[in-house]
Design an enzyme around this catalytic site. Structure first.
Site, PDB file in Angstrom:
ATOM      1  N   CYS A 274     -19.851  48.480  47.973  1.00 60.79           N
ATOM      2  CA  CYS A 274     -20.572  49.630  47.619  1.00 60.79           C
ATOM      3  C   CYS A 274     -20.211  51.122  48.563  1.00 60.79           C
ATOM      4  O   CYS A 274     -20.928  51.966  48.518  1.00 60.79           O
ATOM      5  CB  CYS A 274     -22.140  49.667  47.730  1.00 60.79           C
ATOM      6  SG  CYS A 274     -22.571  48.641  46.366  1.00 60.79           S
ATOM      7  N   ASN A 278     -14.982  53.233  52.568  1.00 63.15           N
ATOM      8  CA  ASN A 278     -14.865  54.837  52.185  1.00 63.15           C
ATOM      9  C   ASN A 278     -15.414  55.721  53.102  1.00 63.15           C
ATOM     10  O   ASN A 278     -14.751  56.619  53.382  1.00 63.15           O
ATOM     11  CB  ASN A 278     -14.964  54.732  50.870  1.00 63.15           C
ATOM     12  CG  ASN A 278     -13.611  54.359  49.993  1.00 63.15           C
ATOM     13  OD1 ASN A 278     -12.813  55.078  49.780  1.00 63.15           O
ATOM     14  ND2 ASN A 278     -13.479  53.081  49.566  1.00 63.15           N
TER      15      ASN A 278
HETATM   16  P1  GDP Z   1     -17.473  48.350  51.222  1.00 70.16           P
HETATM   17  O1  GDP Z   1     -17.274  46.716  50.795  1.00 70.16           O
HETATM   18  O2  GDP Z   1     -19.019  48.495  51.301  1.00 70.16           O
HETATM   19  O3  GDP Z   1     -16.761  48.511  52.436  1.00 70.16           O
HETATM   20  O4  GDP Z   1     -16.854  49.326  50.093  1.00 70.16           O
HETATM   21  P2  GDP Z   1     -15.621  50.042  49.940  1.00 70.16           P
HETATM   22  O5  GDP Z   1     -15.671  51.398  50.905  1.00 70.16           O
HETATM   23  O6  GDP Z   1     -14.306  49.173  50.329  1.00 70.16           O
HETATM   24  O7  GDP Z   1     -15.605  50.459  48.626  1.00 70.16           O
HETATM   25  C1  GDP Z   1     -15.979  49.580  47.577  1.00 70.16           C
HETATM   26  C2  GDP Z   1     -15.256  50.156  46.216  1.00 70.16           C
HETATM   27  O8  GDP Z   1     -16.334  51.412  45.808  1.00 70.16           O
HETATM   28  C3  GDP Z   1     -14.036  50.533  46.140  1.00 70.16           C
HETATM   29  O9  GDP Z   1     -13.507  50.255  44.839  1.00 70.16           O
HETATM   30  C4  GDP Z   1     -13.912  52.259  46.139  1.00 70.16           C
HETATM   31  O10 GDP Z   1     -12.957  52.968  45.459  1.00 70.16           O
HETATM   32  C5  GDP Z   1     -15.509  52.725  45.565  1.00 70.16           C
HETATM   33  N1  GDP Z   1     -16.160  53.814  46.122  1.00 70.16           N
HETATM   34  C6  GDP Z   1     -16.415  53.817  47.484  1.00 70.16           C
HETATM   35  N2  GDP Z   1     -16.842  55.205  47.604  1.00 70.16           N
HETATM   36  C7  GDP Z   1     -17.002  55.750  46.502  1.00 70.16           C
HETATM   37  C8  GDP Z   1     -17.645  56.875  45.874  1.00 70.16           C
HETATM   38  O11 GDP Z   1     -17.965  57.814  46.444  1.00 70.16           O
HETATM   39  N3  GDP Z   1     -17.618  57.099  44.441  1.00 70.16           N
HETATM   40  C9  GDP Z   1     -17.273  56.186  43.723  1.00 70.16           C
HETATM   41  N4  GDP Z   1     -17.204  56.198  42.554  1.00 70.16           N
HETATM   42  N5  GDP Z   1     -16.486  54.949  43.791  1.00 70.16           N
HETATM   43  C10 GDP Z   1     -16.525  54.778  45.493  1.00 70.16           C
END
Ligand code: GDP
Ligand code: MN
Length: 609
Positions: A274, A278
């Site tokens: 989620c 990023n």
């Molecule tokens: P984590 O597992 O919580 O660290 O999540 P990640 O940062 O790896 O992101 C997971 C997915 O969410 C990825 O496919 C990103 O491209 C997507 N994502 C992250 N931030 C955003 C955002 O602000 N907007 C959208 N639409 N997608 C996002």
């Protein structure tokens, strides 16, 4: 059972009685051919990798494209995490809570004894001490993983402060969390090894919160075998934190600097996939603002002498699902893995580099897929496994903050909760106070995607993003959060917010908010709220920005769309109350009164609205 004689021992055993006795005990049970005491040195790391290359587990990438990096291909039957075989063995089932799989400790011990008896025969048992957190920090905790996998020992070297730093933190009498891991494939009578030994049928990961021990059997896949992360860093740490009065959280940590040069630190819990990584590596689109990274997955937080909540990142590396990063979405993460990285189950390009779906806008014409077969874009199979991953040292990330290893931790100004919501949930809102913020965390949910299991679009409650990572009863964990809020002057507590980057236009199905680097606009409002310089409007679900107070300069977003992404639709929110009520009802009488009251107040505010 006849006691095996340990033929050889590599490296020097430390001067720590309890550790020595335990290692001997486990060696008797698992019967390895030799014991390797890891010191974490560069030479040792080299040696491990040489062995793995020889065994065919790792293949070195072309230095011209990705220096000092390796690719591993797992057994296809051992390529993902096994949540359904992950257990919290609390003394009583009711202490594990409704979100954990439980097994009686006695029964689990019997199962494990049978599985581990002789399981390391013909192999080397690595004794891998690892420190979580800088060794000078009072939040530093030490674990020792015994493993018969050189690959896992190598991952621990990348992801933690492994060897010497851990032994120094341990001293002669220090406490450590005992972790035992075996891939479960003994080499009998000189039998040949395979590149990825495992015993997929019998995989099992067991946590013993009372003795704070972890046992993992049958898998070499990092989510199941690298015990420093979910197992110790969150499940066992959450138990220790409960007992010692601090917080072990599934959170990113970032440093936010305003155009005036003022600094604030933000922690954020979102469920997996989620957007933690990023957000922690965000490249701001607003001029003058700066985001630097401290951690992307785990935060340990404790009140400092000044009464402020201070956080450390216990890890020393980046670990992530490859398919979630790309040059387009997260250039900082891509830069962090440009060298010295270990990849698992990615595809291989003709130039000798790694590849996964989404890494580049167009796939190459030809690849070798994660199972070693030829691949072309029209072959109908994914080139990389959807759960292919990378691991790389933390310092490699260009956005890393200079204070990321500060033993004192960084003082947290704001805590964010969030998830994926295509409907009702607004872009950002602030909690009225700490217990309202804890209610945000306790009712956190996310719409599941197709990639990580579950039905697409279904709402999955994931309190604090800890659903799969809390080592005890979730309702007791809520109570712990409420208690934390009593430990300091309310003015010194971080402000709590809820964010949602994923609201969609119901007509087009497109995201209303551009996200990624543009999320700095939300961070800037949060920053100004922490300074007491931004206004907010009161709604039944919290304080939201006046659309005119959100800096949308230079963004191609119509005022109507800005209004829609921030909108609080009371009728829709009222319609969601029963689902929320059902979620809270799962915790029965154990749900803290404060959260029951929060739910009632919410109902009342929505009735009035
Ligand atoms: P984590 O597992 O919580 O660290 O999540 P990640 O940062 O790896 O992101 C997971 C997915 O969410 C990825 O496919 C990103 O491209 C997507 N994502 C992250 N931030 C955003 C955002 O602000 N907007 C959208 N639409 N997608 C996002
Ligand atoms: Mn992540």
């Amino acid at each position: 059972m006849s006691t095996p004689t340990i033929a050889t021992s590599i490296g020097s055993p430390p001067d720590h009685e309890r550790l020595l006795v335990w290692v001997e005990h486990i060696a008797e049970l698992t019967a390895p051919e030799q014991i390797h005491w890891c010191d974490g040195s560069e030479e040792e790391h080299e040696l491990l990798r040489e062995r793995l290359v020889e065994a065919g587990t790792l293949v070195r990438r072309a230095d011209a494209v990705r220096p000092n990096s390796y690719l591993a291909r797992s057994d296809p039957a051992d390529a993902s995490s096994v949540e359904d075989r992950t257990f919290v063995c609390a003394a009583r089932e009711r202490d594990a809570g409704p979100m954990n799989n439980w097994r009686a400790p006695r029964r689990m011990r019997q199962t494990l004894s049978a599985l581990f008896r002789g399981s390391m025969r013909g192999r080397t048992m690595y004794v891998v001490p690892f420190a979580l957190g800088p060794s000078a920090s009072d939040l530093c905790r030490v674990g020792v993983q015994l493993t018969d996998s050189a690959y896992v020992a190598g991952l621990l070297r990348t992801m933690t402060r492994m060897g010497r730093p851990a032994l120094d933190a341990l001293g002669e009498h220090g406490y450590f969390v005992p972790c035992v891991h075996s891939v479960g494939r003994p080499l009998l009578d000189g039998a040949d090894d395979v590149p990825w030994p495992c015993d997929p049928e019998n995989r099992c990961i067991a946590h013993f919160p009372n003795t704070r021990a972890v046992w993992s059997y049958g898998s070499g896949y990092a989510a199941n075998a690298l015990l420093s992360r979910r197992c110790v860093g969150l499940r066992i740490a959450s138990v220790i934190a409960r007992d010692e009065g601090w917080l072990a959280e599934h959170m990113l940590l970032l440093k936010l600097t305003s155009p005036e040069g003022t600094v604030k630190y933000v922690a954020g819990a979102f469920p997996s996939a989620c957007g933690k990584t990023n957000l922690s590596m965000l490249i701001p689109t607003l001029p003058g603002w700066r985001v630097e990274t401290i951690g992307d997955d785990i935060a340990w937080m404790k009140f400092g002498p000044d009464g402020r909540l201070r956080a450390i990142n216990p890890e020393a590396g980046w670990f992530g699902i490859a398919s979630e990063i790309s040059y387009e979405s997260n250039p900082n993460a891509m830069a962090a893995i440009e060298r010295d990285a270990i990849f698992t189950n990615c595809a291989l390009t003709d130039e000798g580099d790694v590849w996964w779906g989404g890494k580049t806008p167009e796939p190459p014409e030809h690849l070798i897929d994660w199972q070693g077969n030829d691949w072309s874009p029209d072959c109908g199979r994914p080139a990389a496994h959807p759960e292919a991953y990378f691991a790389a040292p933390a310092a490699r990330c260009p956005s890393i903050a200079p204070e990321w290893e500060d033993p004192a931790g960084v003082p947290i100004d704001a805590i964010l909760f969030g998830g994926r919501h295509s409907g009702v949930v607004p872009l950002v809102r602030e909690a009225f106070d700490w217990s309202h913020g804890v209610f945000f965390g306790a009712t956190m949910s996310s719409e599941t995607g197709a990639t990580r299991g579950g039905t697409p679009g279904e709402l999955r409650f994931d309190p604090f993003g800890m659903r799969d990572s809390c080592g005890y009863h979730m309702a007791d964990y809520f109570a712990h959060w409420l208690r934390i809020g009593q430990q300091t002057d309310p003015g010194k507590l971080p402000k709590i917010f809820h964010v949602n980057w994923f609201r969609k236009d119901p007509e087009t199905g497109r995201f209303l908010w551009p996200g990624y680097g543009e999320n700095v606009r939300v961070l800037a409002w949060i920053f100004r709220r922490c300074e007491g310089r931004a206004s907010a409007r009161e709604t039944p679900i919290g304080l939201t920005p006046d659309p005119t107070r959100l800096d949308l300069s230079g963004l191609d977003l119509s005022p109507e769309r800005a209004e829609r992404v921030l909108e609080v639709d009371e009728a829709e929110l009222r319609a969601e109350l029963p689902v929320l009520g059902d979620h809270l009802a799962r915790f029965c009488g154990r749900l803290p009164t404060e959260l029951r009251d929060e739910f009632r107040s919410l109902e009342r505010r929505l009735e009035r609205a």
